[in-house]
Write a protein that holds these residues in place. Structure first.
Motif, PDB file in Angstrom:
ATOM      1  N   UNK A   1       0.803  -1.218   0.000  1.00 16.93           N
ATOM      2  CA  UNK A   1       0.000   0.000   0.000  1.00 16.93           C
ATOM      3  C   UNK A   1       0.842   1.278   0.000  1.00 16.93           C
ATOM      4  N   UNK A   2       2.013   1.244   0.628  1.00 16.47           N
ATOM      5  CA  UNK A   2       2.826   2.459   0.681  1.00 16.47           C
ATOM      6  C   UNK A   2       3.305   2.892  -0.699  1.00 16.47           C
ATOM      7  N   UNK A   3       3.239   1.978  -1.673  1.00 22.29           N
ATOM      8  CA  UNK A   3       3.636   2.316  -3.044  1.00 22.29           C
ATOM      9  C   UNK A   3       2.552   3.121  -3.759  1.00 22.29           C
ATOM     10  N   UNK A   4       1.463   3.458  -3.060  1.00 19.71           N
ATOM     11  CA  UNK A   4       0.475   4.387  -3.599  1.00 19.71           C
ATOM     12  C   UNK A   4       0.951   5.833  -3.498  1.00 19.71           C
ATOM     13  N   UNK A   5       2.019   6.076  -2.737  1.00 19.80           N
ATOM     14  CA  UNK A   5       2.596   7.423  -2.683  1.00 19.80           C
ATOM     15  C   UNK A   5       2.984   7.879  -4.083  1.00 19.80           C
ATOM     16  N   UNK A   6       3.066   9.173  -4.272  1.00 20.77           N
ATOM     17  CA  UNK A   6       3.287   9.718  -5.615  1.00 20.77           C
ATOM     18  C   UNK A   6       4.560  10.557  -5.697  1.00 20.77           C
ATOM     19  N   UNK A   7       5.093  10.659  -6.890  1.00 22.09           N
ATOM     20  CA  UNK A   7       6.123  11.641  -7.231  1.00 22.09           C
ATOM     21  C   UNK A   7       5.743  12.248  -8.582  1.00 22.09           C
ATOM     22  N   UNK A   8       6.634  12.982  -9.191  1.00 23.81           N
ATOM     23  CA  UNK A   8       6.299  13.683 -10.434  1.00 23.81           C
ATOM     24  C   UNK A   8       5.997  12.737 -11.591  1.00 23.81           C
ATOM     25  N   UNK A   9       6.370  11.460 -11.439  1.00 22.82           N
ATOM     26  CA  UNK A   9       6.115  10.482 -12.500  1.00 22.82           C
ATOM     27  C   UNK A   9       4.838   9.682 -12.255  1.00 22.82           C
ATOM     28  N   UNK A  10       4.126   9.965 -11.163  1.00 18.82           N
ATOM     29  CA  UNK A  10       2.921   9.212 -10.824  1.00 18.82           C
ATOM     30  C   UNK A  10       3.113   8.456  -9.531  1.00 18.82           C
ATOM     31  N   UNK A  11       2.356   7.375  -9.349  1.00 15.95           N
ATOM     32  CA  UNK A  11       2.512   6.574  -8.140  1.00 15.95           C
ATOM     33  C   UNK A  11       3.844   5.836  -8.182  1.00 15.95           C
ATOM     34  N   UNK A  12       4.334   5.466  -7.002  1.00 17.15           N
ATOM     35  CA  UNK A  12       5.601   4.750  -6.941  1.00 17.15           C
ATOM     36  C   UNK A  12       5.501   3.391  -7.635  1.00 17.15           C
ATOM     37  N   UNK A  13       4.324   2.774  -7.575  1.00 17.10           N
ATOM     38  CA  UNK A  13       4.161   1.489  -8.257  1.00 17.10           C
ATOM     39  C   UNK A  13       4.303   1.647  -9.763  1.00 17.10           C
ATOM     40  N   UNK A  14       3.677   2.665 -10.341  1.00 24.67           N
ATOM     41  CA  UNK A  14       3.814   2.897 -11.778  1.00 24.67           C
ATOM     42  C   UNK A  14       5.254   3.238 -12.130  1.00 24.67           C
ATOM     43  N   UNK A  15       5.907   3.979 -11.259  1.00 29.91           N
ATOM     44  CA  UNK A  15       7.315   4.312 -11.448  1.00 29.91           C
ATOM     45  C   UNK A  15       8.160   3.033 -11.465  1.00 29.91           C
ATOM     46  N   UNK A  16       7.862   2.122 -10.529  1.00 30.84           N
ATOM     47  CA  UNK A  16       8.605   0.865 -10.450  1.00 30.84           C
ATOM     48  C   UNK A  16       8.379   0.017 -11.696  1.00 30.84           C
ATOM     49  N   UNK A  17       7.164  -0.031 -12.184  1.00 28.31           N
ATOM     50  CA  UNK A  17       6.855  -0.821 -13.390  1.00 28.31           C
ATOM     51  C   UNK A  17       7.581  -0.259 -14.605  1.00 28.31           C
ATOM     52  N   UNK A  18       7.673   1.073 -14.692  1.00 28.21           N
ATOM     53  CA  UNK A  18       8.383   1.697 -15.811  1.00 28.21           C
ATOM     54  C   UNK A  18       9.877   1.361 -15.766  1.00 28.21           C
ATOM     55  N   UNK A  19      10.457   1.438 -14.576  1.00 31.49           N
ATOM     56  CA  UNK A  19      11.883   1.125 -14.432  1.00 31.49           C
ATOM     57  C   UNK A  19      12.138  -0.352 -14.733  1.00 31.49           C
ATOM     58  N   UNK A  20      11.237  -1.225 -14.260  1.00 32.87           N
ATOM     59  CA  UNK A  20      11.390  -2.657 -14.523  1.00 32.87           C
ATOM     60  C   UNK A  20      11.351  -2.947 -16.016  1.00 32.87           C
ATOM     61  N   UNK A  21      10.498  -2.215 -16.755  1.00 32.65           N
ATOM     62  CA  UNK A  21      10.448  -2.372 -18.215  1.00 32.65           C
ATOM     63  C   UNK A  21      11.773  -1.953 -18.846  1.00 32.65           C
ATOM     64  N   UNK A  22      12.336  -0.834 -18.388  1.00 30.83           N
ATOM     65  CA  UNK A  22      13.632  -0.365 -18.899  1.00 30.83           C
ATOM     66  C   UNK A  22      14.726  -1.392 -18.606  1.00 30.83           C
ATOM     67  N   UNK A  23      14.672  -1.977 -17.403  1.00 33.57           N
ATOM     68  CA  UNK A  23      15.663  -2.995 -17.039  1.00 33.57           C
ATOM     69  C   UNK A  23      15.579  -4.172 -17.999  1.00 33.57           C
ATOM     70  N   UNK A  24      14.358  -4.647 -18.242  1.00 31.69           N
ATOM     71  CA  UNK A  24      14.174  -5.798 -19.138  1.00 31.69           C
ATOM     72  C   UNK A  24      14.696  -5.504 -20.539  1.00 31.69           C
TER      73      UNK A  24
END
Length: 689
Positions: free
Chosen positions: A105-128
């Motif tokens: 639930x804490x990954x619902x926090x936000x930054x300028x790129x959106x929620x932290x979960x969406x940020x993590x998914x974007x980074x994971x895609x870049x990693x792949x």
């Protein structure tokens, strides 16, 4: 020169091209130009000019030779694709990459790129995308599901990654690392890496050196929000131990503010059975907590479902706090009177006239042991003998959480009593004191009389005692004196035995021994002990991996399965069920994942209603920074773990360097062009001179 010694080549066979360096050397050594002789009358000045011209010509030729050799060398190196290997040794070949995404639930926090979960998914895609098509991936999230224990191709990995959503489950960092390492160990590839993308909450981010497999390269990627703030209901409790129909009840809530700003005049709603019954406001300082009290009248004489609700963004999972309570509480009592007891009517009169009690009584010679399984409060009133069979049943009742009041009979030998007391871990009887005395004090701190008196008067009338039993002094840690006599001996003591309690009087209930049974303390004492004997269901449960729900019930429940259902979502499970000491224990086995109300039923008949709330560990906005993570890793002297900064946007380049080292072919191609340009400049410069 040092970096030349550290270089490796991706295509070393291209280094054969270095033999082409011989071409400019041959040209330099065998100059095939033909010279023309011209006759002069005086060659003195020409000799001086020739010497000067020869020196410049040789310098020019050596410089041109050097630039040509360097240009050819750099060009050959560029084709061989040199690189400097990373500190972590990467074996060439197909790779297996485990990527953990924290979707708590804490990954619902936000930054300028959106929620932290969406940020993590974007980074994971870049990693792949930095890896080859032949490399395989594991996607791991907090659910630890079975489907996450298989390898995925890049396209399938990204597809499952896009479907990842917030879930109520939390995992400790060391459990995540162990899960990833165990998965990677079970695969044959020699090239294994793991990634952890999380906000790294401090309360779940501890790990030790023994948790880390140094053969596996690990990358930690912390994700940070723009602003840390969260206001939530942390816990609730009732002021009174039991709730009854048509009575005024007060519920207390602890509210926490994890943000950097104070909250003023915020509102909290109390909803009972889908109706808002009360509203209150609260103030709470930054990084602090406060308590709020809300009063209401119980309108339903049965199960009541309640919600305490506030509004807060972006963390919303902890804005509602669910609870249940039963307003139809019944104290099932059983009084066993001695054969010569004359005070049994006092207990009957008290309990038959109070709707809170279901009253049963037996004579000492006619005890119905079947009633014990349905009894909360057992009163032994002046029994001549406590038999071994009765002692065994008392022990079962105590283990089931019941309470026992003992008024001993002081007109006979105490051999049978002492045998029973020894089995029940009570002090031995050593004699009788027939001296008249009075009660000296009441231990109000013990809790039995809490809330009974509006005001405590030191001159209040206390019971009189005309004779009492002398007990052997005890070192039992469970002993708590409640009412003390003037001689320093207890009149009433409490002992914790098994899961229950024994309240032991040192005086008989007979009027010849004490006036306690006629005293004003008698009624509140019996009622309060009865109230405390009810093992009410918890007001709420927390969603955990395997929550235990206890149900004190009749013995027939063991023969038929119990269901846990949630009407709104058609949720219906049969939990693991165990029966012990007439208590049914249900184990959720990680099957309950949504907050709200659940019914425990048997053959479509409701047995109990329970409320589940999300774990408030995720509500704590306290996270490890990049620097703290790096410092922890350095303290543990772990060489195979790196912390990547997700805010600098260089993760892809960093990974390429980690996987393939620092590639230098572009540098050598540029150097080759520079050396060719230098040759042209040297030729023109010397020509002009």
């Amino acid at each position: 020169m040092l970096f030349l010694l550290l270089m490796n080549f991706l295509f070393p066979t291209f280094l054969i091209g270095l033999v082409s360096i011989a071409i400019p050397i041959i040209i330099h050594l065998f100059n095939f130009r033909k010279y023309k002789k011209i006759q002069f009358t005086n060659v003195h000045f020409l000799k001086e000019l020739k010497q000067e011209s020869d020196s410049k010509s040789k310098l020019k030729e050596w410089l041109i030779l050097a630039t040509r050799i360097l240009a050819i060398t750099c060009l050959v190196f560029a084709f061989a694709q040199p690189f400097i290997p990373s500190k972590n040794k990467i074996v060439q070949g197909n790779k297996i990459i485990s990527i953990y995404i924290d979707n708590s639930f804490s990954m619902e926090n936000t930054n300028k790129k959106g929620t932290l979960l969406e940020n993590a998914k974007q980074i994971a895609t870049e990693i792949a995308n930095t890896y080859n098509a032949s490399d395989k991936f594991q996607l791991l999230s907090n659910e630890f599901e079975g489907k996450q224990q298989r390898l995925l191709a890049k396209e399938e990995f990204i597809e499952q990654l896009n479907d990842l959503k917030i879930c109520p489950v939390t995992q400790d960092l060391k459990n995540v690392i162990k899960r990833q390492q165990d998965f990677l160990k079970n695969n044959n590839s020699k090239n294994k890496q793991l990634f952890i993308l999380s906000d790294f909450q401090k309360n779940i981010s501890n790990f030790s050196k023994s948790d880390i497999d140094t053969a596996i390269i690990s990358h930690l990627i912390p994700l940070t929000s723009s602003e840390l703030k969260n206001v939530y209901v942390d816990s609730i409790w009732f002021e009174n131990p039991i709730q009854q129909y048509n009575t005024l009840q007060t519920i207390h809530a602890e509210i926490k503010n994890n943000g950097s700003k104070s909250i003023e005049n915020a509102s909290i709603k109390l909803i009972i059975n889908n109706k808002q019954v009360s509203l209150n406001s609260f103030n709470v300082e930054a990084n602090s907590k406060t308590s709020v009290s809300i009063s209401f009248v119980v309108k339903e004489n049965d199960i009541n479902n309640g919600i305490l609700k506030l509004e807060d963004y972006p963390i919303t999972f902890d804005d509602e706090f669910y609870f249940c309570f039963n307003a139809k509480n019944i104290i099932k009592s059983l009084v066993i009177n001695g054969t010569d007891s004359k005070t049994g009517g006092n207990f009957k009169s008290l309990m038959n006239n109070d709707s809170l009690f279901i009253y049963n009584e037996n004579e000492e010679t006619k005890i119905d042991y079947n009633l014990f399984t349905k009894t909360n409060l057992l009163i032994l009133n002046n029994l001549k003998v406590i038999s071994s069979g009765l002692t065994t049943e008392i022990d079962k009742l105590l283990n089931a959480g019941g309470s026992v009041i003992i008024f001993p009979n002081n007109d006979r030998e105490f051999t049978d009593y002492n045998l029973a007391f020894q089995h029940l871990h009570l002090p031995q009887i050593i004699g009788i004191d027939t001296t008249n005395t009075t009660t000296q004090s009441i231990n109000f701190e013990q809790g039995l009389f809490e809330g009974v008196f509006e005001k405590i008067d030191s001159r209040m009338d206390l019971p009189k005692v005309f004779d009492h039993i002398i007990f052997k002094q005890t070192t039992n840690n469970s002993f708590e004196p409640i009412i003390m006599l003037q001689n320093g001996r207890p009149l009433l003591s409490k002992y914790n035995v098994g899961n229950g309690k024994i309240y032991l009087f040192s005086s008989s209930s007979k009027l010849e021994s004490t006036n306690y049974i006629k005293h004003s303390l008698f009624v509140p004492t019996i009622i309060k002990i009865g109230v405390l004997s009810i093992k009410t269901a918890p007001t709420y449960y927390t969603i955990t991996a395997n929550q235990n729900i206890e149900i004190k019930n009749d013995i027939q429940y063991k023969d038929k399965p119990l269901h846990i259902i949630k009407d709104q979502t058609k949720f219906d499970i049969i939990p693991e069920q165990r029966l012990l000491n007439n208590i049914t224990n249900l184990y959720t086995q990680n099957q309950i994942k949504e907050a709200g109300y659940y019914k425990i039923t048997q053959e479509n008949k409701e047995i109990l209603s329970v409320a589940f709330n999300y774990n408030r560990n995720e509500s704590q906005m306290d996270f490890l920074t990049n620097e703290e993570l790096t410092s922890n890793i350095e303290k543990l002297n772990l060489k195979n773990i790196t912390v990547l900064d997700s805010n600098k946007g260089t993760i892809t380049n960093t990974l390429k360097e980690t996987n393939n080292g620092s590639k230098l072919w572009k540098l050598f191609l540029i150097l080759a062009l520079l050396f060719l340009l230098s040759e042209i400049l040297i030729i023109r410069l010397f020509k002009n001179n």
